[in-house]
Design an enzyme around this catalytic site. Structure first.
Site, PDB file in Angstrom:
ATOM      1  N   GLN A  18       0.828  -1.214   0.000  1.00  0.00           N
ATOM      2  CA  GLN A  18       0.000   0.000   0.000  1.00  0.00           C
ATOM      3  C   GLN A  18       0.850   1.247   0.000  1.00  0.00           C
ATOM      4  O   GLN A  18       0.555   2.221  -0.685  1.00  0.00           O
ATOM      5  CB  GLN A  18      -0.860   0.036   1.265  1.00  0.00           C
ATOM      6  CG  GLN A  18      -2.131  -0.706   1.165  1.00  0.00           C
ATOM      7  CD  GLN A  18      -3.157  -0.073   2.093  1.00  0.00           C
ATOM      8  OE1 GLN A  18      -3.709   0.982   1.811  1.00  0.00           O
ATOM      9  NE2 GLN A  18      -3.404  -0.704   3.208  1.00  0.00           N
TER      10      GLN A  18
ATOM     11  N   GLU B 142      -3.748   6.182   2.652  1.00  0.00           N
ATOM     12  CA  GLU B 142      -3.705   7.497   2.008  1.00  0.00           C
ATOM     13  C   GLU B 142      -2.471   8.257   2.458  1.00  0.00           C
ATOM     14  O   GLU B 142      -1.908   9.061   1.714  1.00  0.00           O
ATOM     15  CB  GLU B 142      -4.987   8.262   2.351  1.00  0.00           C
ATOM     16  CG  GLU B 142      -6.125   7.284   2.296  1.00  0.00           C
ATOM     17  CD  GLU B 142      -7.534   7.796   2.193  1.00  0.00           C
ATOM     18  OE1 GLU B 142      -7.807   8.603   1.300  1.00  0.00           O
ATOM     19  OE2 GLU B 142      -8.362   7.341   2.990  1.00  0.00           O
TER      20      GLU B 142
HETATM   21 MO1  MOS Z   1     -10.587   6.905  -0.162  1.00  0.00          MO
HETATM   22  S1  MOS Z   1     -10.549   8.727  -1.188  1.00  0.00           S
HETATM   23  O1  MOS Z   1     -10.976   7.345   1.381  1.00  0.00           O
HETATM   24  O2  MOS Z   1     -11.582   5.878  -0.965  1.00  0.00           O
END
Ligand code: MOS
Length: 723
Positions: free
Chosen positions: A623, A690
C-alpha cells in the site's frame, strides 16, 4: 503475537489470480439484457428534443430510456440522478440508456440516439468562475488561530506563493459495473462499491421501498480510491431498467466512461503566506484555497485545513473558497484534501528553508509539534521525529547539498527533497458477526469492503490471533448487506473499525467460554479472571500456565451447543476525545533532471511511516509503495485537460491521461516506525492507505528545485515547465 505483525500472503490471492474471485460484472445471471449509457454533447443547457427512433429500430434493442419515460427517483438531496429532467448540468451527463440483448447491440444503438439542445455557455474554468462573486461559497472553518498579521510582522523572512493542481481522475483497473434483477418487489443488486450499505440506502430511497427489500453484493473490487465511495448514478439506471423489463440488466462502463462517470480530484488553487524568524521558527501561515465543485452540489475537501495540525505555528488562517462550475461533481480521491494541501504547505516550508539557508529537514524539526497546535491536546502517539531519522538514514539525506544545481551526474542535475504527510486515525462504528464452531472453524461476516488493501487477509489474521486458530480455519466474508453494517471502505478506517469489531466479538466469545468453564467440576479457572486466559488451538487456557486448560469443543458439547455466535458492534472509545489521533510519515525523493530537455526521472523514493501497529507488513508495504507511485504520477504526469470552450474533459483515455508505469519508478522502499498506541483503538492500528501519498508530490517538487533551482508550483511538473 502469532499472526499479527507477520508477513502474510493474501488469503484471496489464489482466487484472484485464477479467476475464481467474482467481480461485479462476472456474476452469472439468467438471460441478462445489456445497458449502454448515452451522454450529453453539451455542458450546460437543456435537451430540446431527443430522437430514439433509429436506436429503437436497431437489432436487439429492447428499450431506450430518456427523461421522458424513465422512472422518477424519490431520492432526496442534491446528488445527481440520471434521466430525471431535460436539464444539462455537465458535459457527458447521461441523457439516455439503451438496453439490448447484447452489449454490442446496445453500444451500437446508443450511437443512433440523437439529441438537440438549448445551449448555454458553460463555465468550467475555476479561476475564471471564482471572479464571479455569486458562484462562490466561502467557508472558513475553523476560525483563525492567533493573529496572522502580527505573526507575519514578527517574521524576519517571508514567502508568498501560489500553487495549482489540475483535475485528476481515479483510474482503477476494474470499471464501474452493476447487475440488477427484481424478485417481486425485492431488488438484488451487484454493484462495484466501497460500501454496500450506502448503495442499499440510496436504492431504497430512490424507489421508495424499505431497505430490507434491497440486497447489495460487492465481493471483490478492482481498485476504487474513492471513485466508488458514494452511490453512483448507474445502479439506479440499472435497477430501473431491470424492473421495467422484468429481467436482469447489466451495465459496465468503458474506460472512456470511467473518466466521465464519477467524480475526480477537484482543481485547486492555493496561496500561502508563511513567515519565520531567523532561527527558522514559524510565526504565521495564511493558507487560502480555492476548489471547484459542481453547480448542483457542494462537494468540498479540506485542502487548507490540512496544515493546521502539522507544525507548531502560533498564528494560522485557512480559508477555503468553493466555486461552482459546470462540471460534474468532484469526489474524494486518495488522500483527498490532504495531498493537495500538503503539496502547497510542504513546498512552502521548503521555500522558506532555502531562504533561511536551513536544511529543509532541520526546518521541519525546528517546528515539530509535540502537542496538537490546534487544540493543545496530546497526540495518542506520534513517532514522526523517529521517522525523520529512519527515513533520512535509509535515504542518504546526509549526501544532499543545500545549494541547488550543485550535484550533477553527466547531463543530469541531481536533487533531493522531502515532504511530510499526516492523515487522521479515525474509527467509525462497525459490526461483525463471528461464529465459532465446535469443530474449531470460524465464520465472520461484516459488510465492509476490500478495494485492494488486503482486508480479507488482515481480518482473518485478527480473528486467528484472538480466537487462537489458524488462518485457514477462518472464513471471513464481506461485501453483502446481509452482514452487520460496517462503514464504507474509505478514509483508511477499515482495520481500526472492523478490526475492533472482530476483536470485541472474540473477547466476548472468550468470556462466554470462560463462564462455561467456571461451572465445570474442578474448573482450572477458579479464582482466575477471564483476562488471565487465552484461546489457543481449540483450548481455553491460562496465559501463564498452558497446562490449565479446557477444550472448547467439550465445553460446547457439555452445554448442548454446536457453536457460539457473537454479533459485536465496535464504537470509538470516549477516551479518544482527549487526544489527537493521527498517522504521520515523511517521504524523501531523489530526482535527476535532464538539463537540456527538462525530463525528470525519479530515481529514488523512501518513506518512513508511523501508523500504529502494522497488522500485515506485506500488504501494508504494498500500500505504501502504491501511494508513493501515485505521488510520482501526481507530481509529474496526471492532468485531466478540459476544453473550456465546450466544458468538456478531453484526456479521457490512457493514451492521453498519463500515469506512472514501471519505467517511471526507480528505487522505492518504505519503512514502518511502529507505535504502541493504547488510545486509538483496541488494536492500536492507524490507517495508512492514504498517508503514503500525502507528502510525496511535494517531496518530488522540492527535489526538482534542489536539482534545478526552478520552483514549479503548478502540477504536473512536465518538461515544458522546466526548460
Ligand atoms: Mo478513499 S478517497 O478514502 O476511498
Amino acid at each position: 503475537m502469532r499472526y499479527i505483525g507477520k508477513e502474510t500472503s493474501r488469503v484471496d490471492g489464489v482466487a484472484k489470480v485464477t479467476g475464481k474471485a467474482r467481480y461485479v460484472a462476472e456474476f452469472p445471471v439468467k438471460n441478462p439484457a445489456y445497458g449502454f449509457i448515452v451522454t450529453s454533447e453539451i455542458a450546460k443547457g437543456s435537451i430540446k428534443s431527443i430522437n430514439t427512433e433509429m436506436a429503437m429500430k436497431a437489432a436487439g434493442v429492447l428499450k431506450v430510456y430518456t427523461h421522458q419515460n424513465a422512472t422518477k427517483s424519490q431520492a432526496k438531496g442534491n446528488a445527481y440522478t440520471a434521466l430525471q429532467s431535460p436539464k444539462i448540468a455537465f458535459s457527458n451527463q447521461p441523457i439516455a440508456l439503451v438496453v439490448a440483448e447484447t452489449y454490442e447491440q446496445a453500444r451500437y444503438a446508443a450511437s443512433l440516439v440523437k439529441a438537440e439542445y438549448n445551449k448555454e455557455k458553460p463555465q468550467t474554468d475555476t479561476l475564471e468562475a471564482n471572479k464571479v462573486a455569486t458562484n462562490k461559497v466561502t467557508r472558513r472553518t475553523p476560525n483563525t488561530r492567533g493573529n496572522t498579521q502580527t505573526g507575519l510582522t514578527n517574521s524576519d523572512v517571508k514567502i508568498e506563493a501560489e500553487y495549482t493542481i489540475p483535475i485528476e481522475h481515479h483510474n482503477p483497473m476494474e470499471m464501474h459495473g452493476a447487475i440488477a434483477f427484481w424478485e417481486g418487489d425485492k431488488l438484488m443488486m451487484f454493484d462495484k462499491s466501497q460500501g454496500v450499505y450506502g448503495v442499499r440506502g440510496h436504492l431504497a430511497q430512490s424507489f421508495g421501498i424499505p431497505a430490507e427489500n434491497v440486497k447489495v453484493v460487492s465481493l471483490f473490487v478492482g481498485g476504487a480510491f474513492g471513485a466508488s465511495l458514494k452511490p453512483n448514478y448507474y445502479p439506479f439506471m440499472t435497477a430501473m431498467a431491470a424492473r421495467d423489463l422484468k429481467r436482469p440488466v447489466k451495465i459496465n462502463y468503458t474506460r472512456r466512461q470511467m473518466f466521465q462517470g464519477h467524480g475526480y480530484r477537484p482543481f485547486t488553487y492555493q496561496k500561502i503566506q508563511m513567515g519565520a524568524t531567523k532561527d527558522g521558527k514559524l510565526q504565521a501561515v495564511v493558507h487560502e484555497s480555492v476548489g471547484n465543485t459542481a453547480s448542483y452540489e457542494n462537494f468540498q475537501e479540506n485542502s487548507s485545513g490540512f496544515g493546521r495540525t502539522l507544525y507548531k505555528v502560533p498564528n494560522y488562517d485557512s480559508k477555503y473558497n468553493l466555486v461552482k462550475t459546470d462540471l460534474p461533481t468532484p469526489v474524494w480521491m486518495r488522500a483527498p484534501g490532504a495531498v493537495s494541501g500538503a503539496f502547497a504547505i510542504e513546498s512552502a516550508i521548503d521555500e522558506l528553508a532555502y531562504k533561511l539557508k536551513i536544511d529543509p529537514l532541520e526546518m521541519r524539526k525546528i517546528n515539530y509539534a509535540e502537542k496538537d497546535p490546534e487544540t493543545g491536546k496530546p497526540y495518542s502517539s506520534k513517532e514522526l521525529m523517529k521517522c525523520f531519522d529512519v527515513g533520512a538514514k535509509t535515504f542518504g539525506w546526509k549526501k544532499r547539498k543545500l545549494e541547488p544545481r550543485s550535484n550533477k551526474d553527466g547531463n543530469w542535475l541531481v536533487g533531493m527533497g522531502c515532504g511530510i504527510g499526516t492523515w487522521g486515525a479515525w474509527q467509525a462504528p462497525a459490526g461483525a458477526k463471528v461464529t465459532l464452531r465446535a469443530d474449531g472453524t470460524v465464520h465472520i461476516g461484516s459488510a465492509t469492503a476490500d478495494i485492494g488493501p488486503g482486508t480479507y487477509t488482515t481480518m482473518t489474521m485478527i480473528a486467528s490471533e484472538f480466537l487462537g486458530i489458524k488462518p485457514n480455519q477462518v472464513k471471513f466474508e464481506l461485501g453483502k448487506t446481509e452482514f452487520p453494517r460496517a462503514p464504507s471502505q474509505g478514509g483508511s478506517i477499515t482495520t481500526a473499525s472492523v478490526g475492533s469489531a472482530i476483536y470485541g466479538a472474540s473477547m466476548n466469545i472468550r468470556k462466554k467460554l470462560f463462564d462455561m468453564a467456571l461451572k465445570i467440576e474442578n474448573s482450572p479457572f477458579i479464582e482466575r479472571r477471564v483476562e488471565d486466559t487465552e484461546l489457543m488451538n481449540g483450548m481455553l487456557r491460562l496465559k501463564n500456565d498452558s497446562s490449565k486448560s479446557v477444550s472448547v469443543a467439550e465445553l460446547l458439547k457439555k452445554n448442548n451447543m454446536t457453536e457460539i455466535v457473537e454479533t459485536y458492534q465496535a464504537m470509538p472509545s470516549k477516551e479518544r476525545a482527549n487526544y489527537t489521533t493521527m498517522g504521520h510519515g515523511i517521504q524523501f525523493a531523489e530526482v535527476k533532471v535532464d538539463e537540456d530537455l527538462g525530463i525528470v526521472k525519479v530515481t529514488k523514493v523512501i518513506e518512513a511511516t508511523a501508523c500504529g501497529r502494522v497488522i500485515n507488513p506485506l500488504t501494508a508495504h504494498s500500500q505504501e509503495m502504491g501511494g508513493m507511485i501515485w505521488g510520482i504520477g501526481m507530481a509529474l504526469h496526471e492532468h485531466t485537460e478540459i476544453d473550456h470552450r465546450y466544458g468538456r474533459m478531453m484526456t479521457t483515455n490512457f493514451a492521453d491521461y498519463h500515469i506512472p508505469s514501471n519505467a517511471d519508478v526507480g528505487y522505492i522502499n518504505t519503512e514502518f516506525v511502529e507505535e504502541e498506541d493504547k488510545i486509538v483503538n483496541p488494536l492500536g492500528v492507524k490507517g495508512m492507505g492514504e498517508l503514503c501519498l500525502v507528502g510525496a508530490p511535494a517531496a518530488i517538487a522540492n527535489a526538482i528545485f534542489n536539482a534545478t533551482g526552478k520552483r514549479i508550483r503548478d502540477l504536473p511538473i512536465t518538461p515544458d515547465k522546466l526548460i
